[in-house]
Write a protein that holds these residues in place. Structure first.
Motif, PDB file in Angstrom:
ATOM      1  N   ARG C  80       0.852  -1.197   0.000  1.00 50.83           N
ATOM      2  CA  ARG C  80       0.000   0.000   0.000  1.00 50.83           C
ATOM      3  C   ARG C  80       0.885   1.243   0.000  1.00 50.83           C
ATOM      4  O   ARG C  80       0.979   1.953   1.002  1.00 50.83           O
ATOM      5  CB  ARG C  80      -0.891  -0.002   1.245  1.00 50.83           C
ATOM      6  CG  ARG C  80      -1.868  -1.197   1.262  1.00 50.83           C
ATOM      7  CD  ARG C  80      -2.982  -0.960   2.269  1.00 50.83           C
ATOM      8  NE  ARG C  80      -2.537  -1.105   3.640  1.00 50.83           N
ATOM      9  CZ  ARG C  80      -3.150  -0.593   4.701  1.00 50.83           C
ATOM     10  NH1 ARG C  80      -4.239   0.133   4.545  1.00 50.83           N
ATOM     11  NH2 ARG C  80      -2.693  -0.778   5.911  1.00 50.83           N
ATOM     12  N   PHE C  83      -0.519   4.743   1.098  1.00 53.21           N
ATOM     13  CA  PHE C  83      -0.820   4.803   2.527  1.00 53.21           C
ATOM     14  C   PHE C  83       0.469   5.061   3.321  1.00 53.21           C
ATOM     15  O   PHE C  83       0.506   5.940   4.197  1.00 53.21           O
ATOM     16  CB  PHE C  83      -1.483   3.510   2.998  1.00 53.21           C
ATOM     17  CG  PHE C  83      -1.638   3.433   4.491  1.00 53.21           C
ATOM     18  CD1 PHE C  83      -2.484   4.301   5.161  1.00 53.21           C
ATOM     19  CD2 PHE C  83      -0.928   2.497   5.232  1.00 53.21           C
ATOM     20  CE1 PHE C  83      -2.619   4.241   6.542  1.00 53.21           C
ATOM     21  CE2 PHE C  83      -1.060   2.436   6.610  1.00 53.21           C
ATOM     22  CZ  PHE C  83      -1.903   3.309   7.274  1.00 53.21           C
TER      23      PHE C  83
ATOM     24  N   ALA D  74      -8.888   5.194  -0.396  1.00 56.59           N
ATOM     25  CA  ALA D  74      -7.916   4.103  -0.478  1.00 56.59           C
ATOM     26  C   ALA D  74      -8.033   3.386  -1.830  1.00 56.59           C
ATOM     27  O   ALA D  74      -7.015   3.040  -2.456  1.00 56.59           O
ATOM     28  CB  ALA D  74      -8.126   3.117   0.674  1.00 56.59           C
ATOM     29  N   ALA D  98      -6.994   5.270   3.856  1.00 56.98           N
ATOM     30  CA  ALA D  98      -7.256   3.943   4.405  1.00 56.98           C
ATOM     31  C   ALA D  98      -8.644   3.975   5.025  1.00 56.98           C
ATOM     32  O   ALA D  98      -9.055   5.005   5.571  1.00 56.98           O
ATOM     33  CB  ALA D  98      -6.213   3.590   5.464  1.00 56.98           C
TER      34      ALA D  98
END
Lengths: 146, 146, 146, 146
Positions: C80, C83, D74, D98
């Motif tokens: 991710r 993120f 996300a 997220a």
């Protein structure tokens, strides 16, 4: 001599804390920077408050930044506050104008790095920084009477 | 005691707002930080203006940063403005030099965290911060007459 | 145990460098942070490059930031990436997603701080960090096979 | 209804933590922001790691920033990573892509604020955020099956 070694930096830290113990000061924090302003070593004694690294580094970094002790930068801050503020801003907040930061020189006068100490009064911080440099057999500029 | 718990932080918030209600103050905002400056809890009363979190945190963060109340940092800001500005810059703007931020200590004197209050006069903010700490059965440094 | 002491941090640094000497690694740099992410001690060995402090701190700071090893954050960065980039930005660039940062825990599992090591491969950095924690008689989370 | 009140924010926090207790999750942290993205209340449970405030706020702030849940951001980060990175940068690191950040709406669909939760898996974080909003008798957008 090319640059301060980690061994020299450790000797300076021991010298700083030995002087602090002798003078029975508050918990101190101390940085040793090389001539390029890069951190070699740092220690903070138990009970130190949270911005001590930034303050110790700021004293040493400022000394290297303009080639004088951080006491001289503190004096400059009284006389020309906006100029010193511009140095703080130009360095992204890495200059702290208060006594306790000293240049480290070899016998030929060449700058090898700097020591920054914080935690007690600025005068006491500077005394300890000077003791650390002396412990390593190195020199700093004459410290004006504090 | 290891660290301030969320329960202790809630008790401090209730103590802050109870004192504020008693004194009939303007809407207050209050942070509780742990010893490392990390946020445990925050509340702002209805009608608070928009920078109250940053101000409340800046008072508490500054107290932890140099190991004194934010009132002492405010005094320092009058005497050595460029030095205090350098602390603000070194902390990326996280230090706010105004009364209302108090260290939280246990009975042995160890720092457990800090409370920061804003919204009324700095003196009243500080009174409420002290009331919050007292409500949790914890201690702060003696507050000079405000 | 209240918090990592300077003595404990020095023991960890010695343990890190002893393991590095045993494995004949490149020059290492190592930070020890307390539970709040505040710097207790740092040393870089002679010959280290210039961003080693920022990298070592970023590994340890990230571990404390999300409660896992920096190896786990590196894995997360593969899965991710945006993120993890948001964590880097949210922390003003203080998170470095690479193995070598480990949480320090006491026997009850409580987080006391973190160690961050850099200079050789990330796997070797992490081995040295683990050795430092072990030298101080403290614990970290199980390290996956590197 | 003009804006979320502190009482409503407290009710949401209680609802978040009640759901977390029911599901036996790891320690959570939760922010409640008003419609302007200003912090009303925050609490972190004991044992939370250090970047939890930034993550919780980043989820809620992002939701308000683009008018969708942070789960949708996300997803967007997977499909258009550079675009989402530009949002992170444009907000000075205040957007965290997220799941766990949800808009809070009244019966007419108007946005009153946002809740952001972090500490367990993103899916569980989001479940708790939804429970908090429900506890206050308010609405969010339908949450896709997690």
């Amino acid at each position: 001599m090319d640059s301060l070694s980690l061994d020299q930096a450790r000797t300076m830290l021991r010298g700083v804390f030995a002087k602090s113990a002798e003078l029975q000061l508050k918990p101190l924090a101390c940085v040793v920077l090389d001539a390029g302003g890069i951190l070699i070593a740092y220690e903070r004694q138990d009970g130190s408050s949270n911005l001590r690294f930034e303050i110790a580094r700021g004293k040493a970094y400022g000394a290297l930044g303009v080639g004088v002790s951080s006491r001289a930068i503190a004096t400059m801050a009284n006389e020309r506050p906006v100029f010193v503020q511009s140095l703080i801003d130009a360095s992204n907040g890495r200059v702290v104008p208060a006594a306790g930061g000293l240049l480290v020189r070899d016998a030929s006068g060449r700058v090898l790095g700097a020591v920054g100490v914080t935690g007690d009064t600025s005068d006491n911080d500077e005394r300890c920084a000077a003791a650390g440099i002396e412990a390593a057999g190195l020199l700093t500029d004459p410290v004006p009477n504090a």
